[in-house]
Motif scaffolding. Structure first.
Motif, PDB file in Angstrom:
ATOM      1  N   GLY A 182       0.615  -1.188  -0.243  1.00 51.84           N
ATOM      2  CA  GLY A 182      -0.179  -0.023   0.070  1.00 51.84           C
ATOM      3  C   GLY A 182       0.828   1.103   0.106  1.00 51.84           C
ATOM      4  O   GLY A 182       1.902   1.439  -0.483  1.00 51.84           O
ATOM      5  N   LEU A 183       0.253   2.257   0.506  1.00 51.96           N
ATOM      6  CA  LEU A 183       0.872   3.759   0.724  1.00 51.96           C
ATOM      7  C   LEU A 183       0.688   4.215   1.982  1.00 51.96           C
ATOM      8  O   LEU A 183      -0.228   3.846   2.701  1.00 51.96           O
ATOM      9  CB  LEU A 183       0.247   4.529  -0.261  1.00 51.96           C
ATOM     10  N   ASP A 184       1.734   4.543   2.539  1.00 57.17           N
ATOM     11  CA  ASP A 184       1.784   5.339   3.640  1.00 57.17           C
ATOM     12  C   ASP A 184       2.454   6.967   3.697  1.00 57.17           C
ATOM     13  O   ASP A 184       3.497   7.125   3.664  1.00 57.17           O
ATOM     14  CB  ASP A 184       2.397   4.623   4.941  1.00 57.17           C
ATOM     15  N   PHE A 185       1.364   7.782   3.758  1.00 56.37           N
ATOM     16  CA  PHE A 185       1.809   9.134   3.519  1.00 56.37           C
ATOM     17  C   PHE A 185       2.011  10.060   5.166  1.00 56.37           C
ATOM     18  O   PHE A 185       2.163  11.208   5.084  1.00 56.37           O
ATOM     19  CB  PHE A 185       1.082   9.959   2.729  1.00 56.37           C
ATOM     20  N   HIS A 186       1.745   9.052   5.984  1.00 61.47           N
ATOM     21  CA  HIS A 186       1.552   9.654   7.422  1.00 61.47           C
ATOM     22  C   HIS A 186       3.095   9.600   8.001  1.00 61.47           C
ATOM     23  O   HIS A 186       3.358  10.604   8.725  1.00 61.47           O
ATOM     24  CB  HIS A 186       0.626   8.894   8.473  1.00 61.47           C
ATOM     25  N   ALA A 215       6.801  10.295   8.183  1.00 63.53           N
ATOM     26  CA  ALA A 215       7.798  11.262   7.558  1.00 63.53           C
ATOM     27  C   ALA A 215       8.862  10.560   6.949  1.00 63.53           C
ATOM     28  O   ALA A 215       9.390   9.537   7.514  1.00 63.53           O
ATOM     29  CB  ALA A 215       8.409  12.191   8.465  1.00 63.53           C
ATOM     30  N   GLY A 216       9.488  10.945   5.968  1.00 66.99           N
ATOM     31  CA  GLY A 216      10.546  10.424   5.410  1.00 66.99           C
ATOM     32  C   GLY A 216      10.533   9.294   4.448  1.00 66.99           C
ATOM     33  O   GLY A 216      11.501   8.676   3.828  1.00 66.99           O
ATOM     34  N   LEU A 217       9.317   8.876   4.274  1.00 70.44           N
ATOM     35  CA  LEU A 217       9.285   7.740   3.108  1.00 70.44           C
ATOM     36  C   LEU A 217       9.152   8.356   1.735  1.00 70.44           C
ATOM     37  O   LEU A 217       7.970   9.055   1.773  1.00 70.44           O
ATOM     38  CB  LEU A 217       7.990   6.762   3.779  1.00 70.44           C
ATOM     39  N   ASP A 218       9.593   7.936   1.063  1.00 67.74           N
ATOM     40  CA  ASP A 218       9.612   8.616  -0.484  1.00 67.74           C
ATOM     41  C   ASP A 218       8.303   8.194  -1.158  1.00 67.74           C
ATOM     42  O   ASP A 218       8.516   6.781  -1.217  1.00 67.74           O
ATOM     43  CB  ASP A 218      10.636   8.007  -1.084  1.00 67.74           C
ATOM     44  N   HIS A 219       7.448   9.072  -1.480  1.00 62.82           N
ATOM     45  CA  HIS A 219       6.129   8.786  -1.910  1.00 62.82           C
ATOM     46  C   HIS A 219       6.146   8.214  -3.263  1.00 62.82           C
ATOM     47  O   HIS A 219       5.582   7.137  -3.656  1.00 62.82           O
ATOM     48  CB  HIS A 219       5.402   9.970  -1.987  1.00 62.82           C
ATOM     49  N   GLU A 220       7.258   8.550  -4.163  1.00 67.36           N
ATOM     50  CA  GLU A 220       7.238   8.217  -5.496  1.00 67.36           C
ATOM     51  C   GLU A 220       7.882   6.598  -5.561  1.00 67.36           C
ATOM     52  O   GLU A 220       7.136   5.719  -6.065  1.00 67.36           O
ATOM     53  CB  GLU A 220       8.362   8.542  -6.262  1.00 67.36           C
ATOM     54  N   LEU A 221       8.680   6.123  -4.756  1.00 70.01           N
ATOM     55  CA  LEU A 221       9.295   5.146  -4.419  1.00 70.01           C
ATOM     56  C   LEU A 221       8.246   3.962  -3.928  1.00 70.01           C
ATOM     57  O   LEU A 221       7.974   2.989  -4.274  1.00 70.01           O
ATOM     58  CB  LEU A 221      10.477   4.903  -3.803  1.00 70.01           C
TER      59      LEU A 221
END
Length: 259
Positions: A96-100, A102-108
């Protein structure tokens, strides 16, 4: 006693290292006789496979979790494809995706998510999806990819987002957070949603319910989630247990695997 499926429990986690057998026994005594154990990174795959091989009603899912992004490499997706060859996995997950965080590259994150969705579609496997701070994009990505089925676990979105998911045939995974009185929006959704898209989960050792705040969560506590859901819907616990068990068995094709 109603028989329950914990559709999301990290039973391989180190938090259960000392008493894993007792945890499984307590779950069984509470009626939780079937569990789905999703992976988080490539290192977790062998221990989950070994754990599930010793328990007929504990089933593995393999994937690359977005929060563990620093542990992943592009080659791990290819390794995942090979890892699925033995047919033991009931799903691709947890992905999935986690935008909560911090520091995790969204594109990757997007790259890994889409590649794993494509792999699940090719393998005709359901997906177990993590969507924190990114539910709208997750829903759009699921729709854009197409040909998918699965569950968004620990659902915490709006009524509109819930409707969008079940209109695509996706389930909502509901666990400990529903037991907190402050979770009014979630409670309203669960009270009114179509029962055929509801799954019960623990997400243990994380996300304990209100009665276990600050403690390690356990799969046995899915029975408390059941009681809360039944009360919110004004329906018998046995009916909720039967419906959610059937949902999980259908989604993860457990009847075939138990044959």
């Amino acid at each position: 006693m109603p028989k329950l499926v914990d559709s999301h429990v990290h039973l391989d986690d180190a938090a259960f290292a000392i008493d894993r057998g007792a945890v499984i026994e307590r779950a069984t005594l509470a009626g939780v006789d079937t569990m789905i154990v999703p992976a988080v990174d490539i290192d977790s795959w062998p221990r989950i496979r070994a754990l599930c091989a010793n328990h007929a009603r504990i089933h593995p899912a393999f994937g690359l979790h977005p929060v563990f992004l620093p542990h992943h490499a592009p080659a791990h997706v290819d390794a995942l494809s090979s890892w699925l060859d033995d047919g033991s996995a009931v799903a691709v997950g947890e992905i999935g995706l986690d935008f909560h965080v911090a520091g995790l590259d969204h594109e990757l994150q997007r790259l890994y998510f889409v590649r794993q969705l494509q792999l699940a579609r090719e393998r005709d496997l359901p997906v177990i999806v993590h969507a924190r701070g990114a539910l709208e994009e997750v829903s759009l990505t699921l729709r854009r990819t197409g040909g998918l089925r699965g569950v968004v676990h620990s659902f915490s979105g709006s009524e509109q987002q819930a409707r969008q998911l079940w209109e695509m045939g996706f389930h909502l995974g509901i666990g400990g957070p529903i037991t907190y009185e402050r979770a009014q929006r979630l409670r309203r959704i669960v009270a009114q949603m179509p029962i055929e898209f509801l799954l019960l989960e623990s997400d243990a050792p994380d996300q304990p319910g209100a009665a276990h705040r600050g403690q390690r969560n356990e799969p046995a506590y899915v029975a408390e989630v059941l009681r809360c859901v039944a009360a919110l819907r004004g329906e018998p616990e046995a009916d909720i247990a039967t419906a959610t068990r059937a949902n999980a068995r259908r989604l993860f094709d457990l009847d075939r695997r138990s044959a």
